[in-house]
Design an enzyme around this catalytic site. Structure first.
Site, mmCIF file in Angstrom:
data_model
loop_
_atom_site.group_PDB
_atom_site.id
_atom_site.type_symbol
_atom_site.label_atom_id
_atom_site.label_comp_id
_atom_site.label_asym_id
_atom_site.label_seq_id
_atom_site.Cartn_x
_atom_site.Cartn_y
_atom_site.Cartn_z
ATOM 1 N N PRO A 2 0.821 -1.212 0.000
ATOM 2 C CA PRO A 2 0.000 0.000 0.000
ATOM 3 C C PRO A 2 0.857 1.265 0.000
ATOM 4 O O PRO A 2 1.838 1.369 0.738
ATOM 5 C CB PRO A 2 -0.796 -0.125 1.308
ATOM 6 N N GLU A 3 0.474 2.198 -0.861
ATOM 7 C CA GLU A 3 1.169 3.478 -0.952
ATOM 8 C C GLU A 3 0.235 4.576 -0.446
ATOM 9 O O GLU A 3 -0.779 4.293 0.185
ATOM 10 C CB GLU A 3 1.647 3.689 -2.381
ATOM 11 N N LYS A 69 3.221 6.788 4.209
ATOM 12 C CA LYS A 69 2.519 5.507 4.201
ATOM 13 C C LYS A 69 2.179 5.027 5.609
ATOM 14 O O LYS A 69 1.788 3.870 5.802
ATOM 15 C CB LYS A 69 3.371 4.453 3.491
ATOM 16 N N HIS A 111 -6.377 -14.291 9.313
ATOM 17 C CA HIS A 111 -5.067 -13.755 9.696
ATOM 18 C C HIS A 111 -5.207 -12.509 10.575
ATOM 19 O O HIS A 111 -4.465 -11.542 10.437
ATOM 20 C CB HIS A 111 -4.232 -13.438 8.447
ATOM 21 N N ARG A 130 0.794 -11.556 5.431
ATOM 22 C CA ARG A 130 2.224 -11.873 5.374
ATOM 23 C C ARG A 130 2.998 -11.430 6.615
ATOM 24 O O ARG A 130 4.171 -11.742 6.762
ATOM 25 C CB ARG A 130 2.835 -11.233 4.122
ATOM 26 N N LYS A 171 23.561 13.942 -2.564
ATOM 27 C CA LYS A 171 23.286 12.526 -2.295
ATOM 28 C C LYS A 171 22.222 11.950 -3.217
ATOM 29 O O LYS A 171 22.055 10.731 -3.295
ATOM 30 C CB LYS A 171 22.883 12.323 -0.839
ATOM 31 N N ARG A 280 13.350 -2.332 -6.630
ATOM 32 C CA ARG A 280 11.986 -2.639 -7.076
ATOM 33 C C ARG A 280 11.964 -2.903 -8.578
ATOM 34 O O ARG A 280 12.677 -2.253 -9.354
ATOM 35 C CB ARG A 280 11.033 -1.477 -6.746
#
Length: 290
Positions: A2-3, A69, A111, A130, A171, A280
């Site tokens: 989820p974002e 998030k 769960h 998970r 950076k 990713r």
């Protein structure tokens, strides 16, 4: 995972059901209890289970916010205050229900790992298939440095200015642009799905080094990030895998995605390519994105 749009929908969904509710008890699953007995601290982080229960009992929820998030549930008990900090990980979901049986999908119902019981009898349930999500009790947000390090929210008034300033930092300017915009110190809440979409809609190759982007491209990318995140919110989020809102409903942003997970570019018909960027998997069109 989820974002920002998905977490924003969870926040909005919880608000009508939990504001003003008083916590009278907390129950953890056998899985979480076993994990903590072996020192692994699944889901609940930073405190022992009993200590956490003692900390939050008697607190009333007076507000819920989203930061990048993360969900931040503000608690109050007389002169004392604190926060429940929640990250959904890969498959976390919150449900505000009267009983576990009201959770319609078996994979979430099977769960359930944390149950908050309110004085009203209503339950606030955290389910995580998970178990990569996390829950913390904080007396002060400063006690958790990662939340303090988060960059601007994309819809803030000064977000564009801060975004452009971050891209100029040494950076970041040698790194691939996709890796940079997924860093929540640069812009909050833009993960793999929405970064992929924003770059495609901007015509920018995800591997392009930030230093090789003109100012106009940087500004255009920021605007696309904001636009695609807002579209995600409007569409109820992306339910590509296990995301569900507090009513157990899937979003439909996945039906609007133009590049994420696509094998063919919708603009030119070319086969898309894939690369691992910033850890990713990234889809892109080498013809349309430069």
């Amino acid at each position: 995972m989820p974002e920002l749009p998905e977490v924003e929908h969870v926040k909005r969904g919880l608000e009508p059901y939990i504001i003003g509710e008083k916590i009278i008890s907390v129950h953890f699953s056998k899985t979480v209890e076993h994990s903590h007995s072996e020192g692994r601290q699944a889901i609940l982080k930073g405190l022992e289970l009993q200590t956490f229960c003692e900390k939050v009992k008697g607190y009333t929820i007076n507000q819920i916010k989203r930061r990048s998030k993360y969900l931040l549930i503000e608690l109050e008990n007389g002169e004392n205050s604190g926060f429940l900090l929640s990250h959904l990980g890969m498959s976390g979901a919150w449900f505000a229900v009267d009983s576990i049986d009201m959770i319609t999908e078996g994979k979430f119902r099977n769960h359930v790992h944390v149950i908050f019981t309110f004085e009203s009898g209503r339950l606030l349930i955290y389910s995580d298939i998970r178990r990569f999500g996390e829950l913390r009790f904080l007396e002060n947000l400063e006690d958790y440095p990662p939340i303090i390090a988060i960059g601007p929210e994309p819809f803030d008034e000064n977000a564009e200015e801060l975004f452009l300033a971050a891209l100029n930092l040494p950076k970041f300017n040698q790194k691939p642009v996709k890796e940079v915009i997924m860093n929540h110190q640069v812009i909050a809440g833009c993960g793999n799905i929405y970064a992929t979409e924003a770059l495609f809609r901007s015509g920018i190759h995800p591997k392009r080094k930030v230093e090789r982007m003109a100012l106009s491209k940087r500004i255009g990318l920021f605007k696309q990030i904001v636009e695609v995140l807002q579209e995600g919110i409007d569409a109820g989020g992306s339910s590509i895998s296990d995301y569900r809102n507090v009513n157990g409903e899937a979003g439909n942003m996945q039906d609007r995605l133009q590049m994420y997970g696509r094998k063919v570019c919708p603009a030119c018909g070319s086969a898309t390519k894939q690369a691992v960027i910033g850890g990713r998997n990234s889809h892109y069109c080498s013809a349309c994105q430069r």
